[in-house]
Design a protein around this motif. Structure first.
Motif, PDB file in Angstrom:
ATOM      1  N   PHE A  80       0.620 -13.117 -20.145  1.00 26.13           N
ATOM      2  CA  PHE A  80       0.086 -13.421 -18.967  1.00 26.13           C
ATOM      3  C   PHE A  80       1.099 -14.674 -18.431  1.00 26.13           C
ATOM      4  O   PHE A  80       1.529 -14.733 -17.326  1.00 26.13           O
ATOM      5  CB  PHE A  80      -1.388 -14.087 -18.974  1.00 26.13           C
ATOM      6  N   TYR A  81       1.422 -15.490 -19.346  1.00 26.72           N
ATOM      7  CA  TYR A  81       2.323 -16.619 -19.357  1.00 26.72           C
ATOM      8  C   TYR A  81       3.799 -16.019 -18.691  1.00 26.72           C
ATOM      9  O   TYR A  81       4.277 -16.370 -17.643  1.00 26.72           O
ATOM     10  CB  TYR A  81       2.409 -17.426 -20.449  1.00 26.72           C
ATOM     11  N   LYS A  82       4.367 -15.188 -19.488  1.00 26.32           N
ATOM     12  CA  LYS A  82       5.550 -14.825 -19.250  1.00 26.32           C
ATOM     13  C   LYS A  82       5.775 -13.994 -17.896  1.00 26.32           C
ATOM     14  O   LYS A  82       6.666 -13.861 -17.067  1.00 26.32           O
ATOM     15  CB  LYS A  82       6.184 -13.754 -20.375  1.00 26.32           C
ATOM     16  N   LYS A  83       4.612 -13.128 -17.919  1.00 29.27           N
ATOM     17  CA  LYS A  83       4.801 -12.000 -16.651  1.00 29.27           C
ATOM     18  C   LYS A  83       4.274 -12.440 -15.314  1.00 29.27           C
ATOM     19  O   LYS A  83       4.758 -12.279 -14.148  1.00 29.27           O
ATOM     20  CB  LYS A  83       4.001 -10.882 -16.705  1.00 29.27           C
ATOM     21  N   GLU A  84       3.298 -13.639 -15.311  1.00 32.27           N
ATOM     22  CA  GLU A  84       2.694 -14.052 -14.155  1.00 32.27           C
ATOM     23  C   GLU A  84       2.937 -15.510 -13.772  1.00 32.27           C
ATOM     24  O   GLU A  84       3.132 -16.283 -12.832  1.00 32.27           O
ATOM     25  CB  GLU A  84       0.993 -13.719 -14.048  1.00 32.27           C
ATOM     26  N   VAL A 114       5.139 -17.767 -15.187  1.00 32.18           N
ATOM     27  CA  VAL A 114       6.576 -18.467 -15.087  1.00 32.18           C
ATOM     28  C   VAL A 114       6.997 -18.029 -13.607  1.00 32.18           C
ATOM     29  O   VAL A 114       7.464 -18.888 -12.911  1.00 32.18           O
ATOM     30  CB  VAL A 114       7.365 -17.682 -16.167  1.00 32.18           C
ATOM     31  N   PRO A 115       7.063 -16.725 -12.931  1.00 27.15           N
ATOM     32  CA  PRO A 115       7.527 -16.435 -11.616  1.00 27.15           C
ATOM     33  C   PRO A 115       6.654 -17.376 -10.466  1.00 27.15           C
ATOM     34  O   PRO A 115       7.248 -17.778  -9.680  1.00 27.15           O
ATOM     35  CB  PRO A 115       7.035 -14.842 -11.301  1.00 27.15           C
ATOM     36  N   ARG A 116       5.403 -17.574 -10.831  1.00 31.87           N
ATOM     37  CA  ARG A 116       4.691 -18.538  -9.941  1.00 31.87           C
ATOM     38  C   ARG A 116       5.089 -19.836  -9.988  1.00 31.87           C
ATOM     39  O   ARG A 116       5.286 -20.557  -8.838  1.00 31.87           O
ATOM     40  CB  ARG A 116       2.982 -18.422 -10.382  1.00 31.87           C
ATOM     41  N   LEU A 117       5.298 -20.325 -11.197  1.00 38.14           N
ATOM     42  CA  LEU A 117       5.841 -21.735 -11.075  1.00 38.14           C
ATOM     43  C   LEU A 117       7.319 -21.878 -10.806  1.00 38.14           C
ATOM     44  O   LEU A 117       7.754 -22.919 -10.189  1.00 38.14           O
ATOM     45  CB  LEU A 117       5.820 -22.157 -12.536  1.00 38.14           C
ATOM     46  N   ILE A 118       8.221 -20.954 -10.818  1.00 39.47           N
ATOM     47  CA  ILE A 118       9.343 -20.972 -10.166  1.00 39.47           C
ATOM     48  C   ILE A 118       9.307 -21.035  -8.757  1.00 39.47           C
ATOM     49  O   ILE A 118      10.112 -21.797  -8.174  1.00 39.47           O
ATOM     50  CB  ILE A 118      10.456 -19.836 -10.612  1.00 39.47           C
ATOM     51  N   LYS A 119       8.606 -20.108  -8.262  1.00 40.90           N
ATOM     52  CA  LYS A 119       8.474 -20.070  -6.624  1.00 40.90           C
ATOM     53  C   LYS A 119       7.683 -21.420  -6.106  1.00 40.90           C
ATOM     54  O   LYS A 119       8.475 -22.116  -5.179  1.00 40.90           O
ATOM     55  CB  LYS A 119       7.417 -19.168  -6.307  1.00 40.90           C
ATOM     56  N   THR A 123       7.581 -24.626  -7.777  1.00 34.06           N
ATOM     57  CA  THR A 123       8.250 -25.844  -8.210  1.00 34.06           C
ATOM     58  C   THR A 123       9.846 -25.877  -7.381  1.00 34.06           C
ATOM     59  O   THR A 123      10.380 -27.004  -7.705  1.00 34.06           O
ATOM     60  CB  THR A 123       8.281 -26.035  -9.871  1.00 34.06           C
ATOM     61  N   GLY A 124      10.339 -24.884  -7.410  1.00 36.23           N
ATOM     62  CA  GLY A 124      11.844 -24.582  -7.230  1.00 36.23           C
ATOM     63  C   GLY A 124      12.601 -24.963  -8.296  1.00 36.23           C
ATOM     64  O   GLY A 124      13.664 -25.178  -8.111  1.00 36.23           O
ATOM     65  N   TYR A 125      12.035 -24.688  -9.583  1.00 37.65           N
ATOM     66  CA  TYR A 125      13.272 -25.075 -10.716  1.00 37.65           C
ATOM     67  C   TYR A 125      14.144 -23.773 -10.836  1.00 37.65           C
ATOM     68  O   TYR A 125      13.961 -22.758 -10.586  1.00 37.65           O
ATOM     69  CB  TYR A 125      12.155 -24.914 -11.878  1.00 37.65           C
ATOM     70  N   LYS A 126      15.120 -24.349 -11.057  1.00 40.09           N
ATOM     71  CA  LYS A 126      16.391 -23.176 -11.080  1.00 40.09           C
ATOM     72  C   LYS A 126      16.610 -22.567 -12.573  1.00 40.09           C
ATOM     73  O   LYS A 126      16.824 -21.448 -12.456  1.00 40.09           O
ATOM     74  CB  LYS A 126      18.012 -23.815 -10.675  1.00 40.09           C
ATOM     75  N   ASN A 127      16.273 -23.354 -13.672  1.00 35.52           N
ATOM     76  CA  ASN A 127      16.635 -22.910 -14.972  1.00 35.52           C
ATOM     77  C   ASN A 127      15.014 -22.530 -15.768  1.00 35.52           C
ATOM     78  O   ASN A 127      14.230 -23.461 -15.469  1.00 35.52           O
ATOM     79  CB  ASN A 127      17.225 -24.004 -15.763  1.00 35.52           C
ATOM     80  N   ILE A 128      15.120 -21.552 -16.068  1.00 36.17           N
ATOM     81  CA  ILE A 128      13.564 -21.076 -16.732  1.00 36.17           C
ATOM     82  C   ILE A 128      13.267 -21.972 -17.803  1.00 36.17           C
ATOM     83  O   ILE A 128      11.840 -21.945 -18.069  1.00 36.17           O
ATOM     84  CB  ILE A 128      13.948 -19.387 -17.264  1.00 36.17           C
ATOM     85  N   GLY A 154       2.014 -30.597 -14.946  1.00 41.44           N
ATOM     86  CA  GLY A 154       0.711 -30.039 -15.725  1.00 41.44           C
ATOM     87  C   GLY A 154      -0.262 -29.489 -15.042  1.00 41.44           C
ATOM     88  O   GLY A 154      -0.729 -28.471 -15.629  1.00 41.44           O
ATOM     89  N   TYR A 155      -0.743 -30.070 -13.877  1.00 41.19           N
ATOM     90  CA  TYR A 155      -1.750 -29.577 -13.203  1.00 41.19           C
ATOM     91  C   TYR A 155      -1.381 -28.099 -12.573  1.00 41.19           C
ATOM     92  O   TYR A 155      -2.194 -27.288 -12.760  1.00 41.19           O
ATOM     93  CB  TYR A 155      -2.121 -30.211 -11.829  1.00 41.19           C
ATOM     94  N   LYS A 156      -0.071 -27.861 -12.162  1.00 35.09           N
ATOM     95  CA  LYS A 156       0.201 -26.435 -11.604  1.00 35.09           C
ATOM     96  C   LYS A 156       0.205 -25.571 -12.751  1.00 35.09           C
ATOM     97  O   LYS A 156      -0.296 -24.381 -12.721  1.00 35.09           O
ATOM     98  CB  LYS A 156       1.642 -26.469 -11.037  1.00 35.09           C
ATOM     99  N   LEU A 157       0.808 -25.942 -14.116  1.00 34.32           N
ATOM    100  CA  LEU A 157       0.723 -25.016 -15.150  1.00 34.32           C
ATOM    101  C   LEU A 157      -0.527 -24.667 -15.429  1.00 34.32           C
ATOM    102  O   LEU A 157      -0.908 -23.402 -15.611  1.00 34.32           O
ATOM    103  CB  LEU A 157       1.246 -25.701 -16.245  1.00 34.32           C
ATOM    104  N   LEU A 158      -1.727 -25.684 -15.690  1.00 31.10           N
ATOM    105  CA  LEU A 158      -2.948 -25.350 -16.122  1.00 31.10           C
ATOM    106  C   LEU A 158      -3.888 -24.343 -14.873  1.00 31.10           C
ATOM    107  O   LEU A 158      -4.576 -23.250 -15.061  1.00 31.10           O
ATOM    108  CB  LEU A 158      -3.785 -26.465 -16.359  1.00 31.10           C
ATOM    109  N   LYS A 159      -3.441 -24.686 -13.606  1.00 28.98           N
ATOM    110  CA  LYS A 159      -3.990 -24.041 -12.461  1.00 28.98           C
ATOM    111  C   LYS A 159      -3.404 -22.456 -12.377  1.00 28.98           C
ATOM    112  O   LYS A 159      -4.242 -21.609 -12.164  1.00 28.98           O
ATOM    113  CB  LYS A 159      -3.532 -24.787 -11.125  1.00 28.98           C
ATOM    114  N   SER A 160      -2.409 -22.504 -12.767  1.00 30.04           N
ATOM    115  CA  SER A 160      -1.719 -20.869 -12.702  1.00 30.04           C
ATOM    116  C   SER A 160      -2.369 -20.238 -13.688  1.00 30.04           C
ATOM    117  O   SER A 160      -2.310 -18.701 -13.889  1.00 30.04           O
ATOM    118  CB  SER A 160      -0.240 -20.785 -12.582  1.00 30.04           C
ATOM    119  N   PHE A 161      -2.674 -20.723 -15.041  1.00 33.38           N
ATOM    120  CA  PHE A 161      -3.636 -20.128 -16.055  1.00 33.38           C
ATOM    121  C   PHE A 161      -5.035 -19.872 -15.711  1.00 33.38           C
ATOM    122  O   PHE A 161      -5.657 -19.596 -16.235  1.00 33.38           O
ATOM    123  CB  PHE A 161      -3.439 -20.894 -17.177  1.00 33.38           C
TER     124      PHE A 161
END
Length: 180
Positions: free
Chosen positions: A8-12, A14-19, A21-26, A167-174
Motif C-alpha cells: 500500500f505504501y509503495k503503490k498509493e 508514495v505517489p500521493r505524497l509526491i503530489k 509535498t512536491g518532492y522531486k526525489n523518491i 509526518g502527519y501527511k505520511l500517517l494521514k495517507s496511511f
C-alpha cells in the motif's frame, strides 16, 4: 512474504505524497522506520509477577520477544533499586512493523470505547508520533479472561520525516484515524 501495508505504501502512499509535498526525489519521501511499543510497570517494584505477564502479553501483541527495561539508578521515594525490572518494550521493523501498524489502525483502535480518533498534537517536532493506549484489551490477541490487571502502553511510530507536517501527511495517507 509480503506485507499488505508495505505494498500500500509503495503503490498509493508514495505517489500521493509526491503530489502533495512536491518532492522531486523518491528518497525524500518520508516512510515508517520503526514502531516501539513500551509498557512501563511502576507496580512491578512490589509485585514481580506482573513483569512476566506483561512480557507474555507484549509478545502476543507484537509477535516478537520483548526486552526487559531495568532501573538505571536507585530512588528511595519510589522504592526503586538499581537494575530492578520496571518495564518492557519491543522494537518492530520491516514486515512485523507493517503488520502491527495494519492491525493497530484497522482492528485495535476501532475497538477503543467511544473512539473519535487520535490527537494531531502528539508529534514530537521531528515527525514521530506517540500514542498512549490505556488498556491492552483492545488488541485481539489478548484474551479478556486471562488478564489479571489492565495495563497501558505507549506506541511510538518513528518516521523518516523531517518535521511534524510531513509526518502527519505520511500517517494521514496511511488512513491513520486522526480527529477532525
Amino acid at each position: 512474504m509480503f506485507s499488505r501495508y508495505k505494498e500500500f505504501y509503495k503503490k498509493e502512499v508514495v505517489p500521493r505524497l509526491i503530489k502533495e509535498t512536491g518532492y522531486k526525489n523518491i528518497h525524500q519521501i518520508p516512510k515508517l522506520e520503526k514502531i516501539v511499543i513500551n509498557m512501563g510497570l511502576g507496580e512491578a517494584t512490589s509485585n514481580s509477577k506482573i513483569i512476566e505477564q506483561s512480557i507474555a502479553e507484549l509478545a502476543k501483541i507484537s509477535g516478537q520477544k520483548p526486552v526487559i527495561a531495568k532501573a538505571r539508578k536507585s530512588i528511595a521515594a519510589f522504592k526503586l533499586r538499581e537494575n530492578q525490572e520496571i518495564g518492557c518494550f519491543v522494537t518492530l521493523r520491516d514486515k512485523k512493523m507493517y503488520d502491527f501498524f495494519d492491525r493497530l489502525i484497522n482492528i485495535s483502535l476501532p475497538r477503543v470505547r467511544d473512539f473519535k480518533g487520535v490527537s494531531k498534537k502528539s508529534f514530537d517536532g521531528r515527525g514521530n508520533y506517540t500514542l498512549g493506549v490505556k488498556e491492552q484489551l483492545i488488541f485481539a490477541e489478548i484474551s479478556y479472561e486471562l488478564v489479571e490487571k489492565i495495563k497501558g502502553m505507549n506506541v511510538t511510530i518513528v518516521t523518516t520525516a523531517k518535521n511534524n507536517e510531513d509526518g502527519y501527511k505520511l500517517l494521514k495517507s496511511f488512513n491513520f484515524p486522526f480527529r477532525n
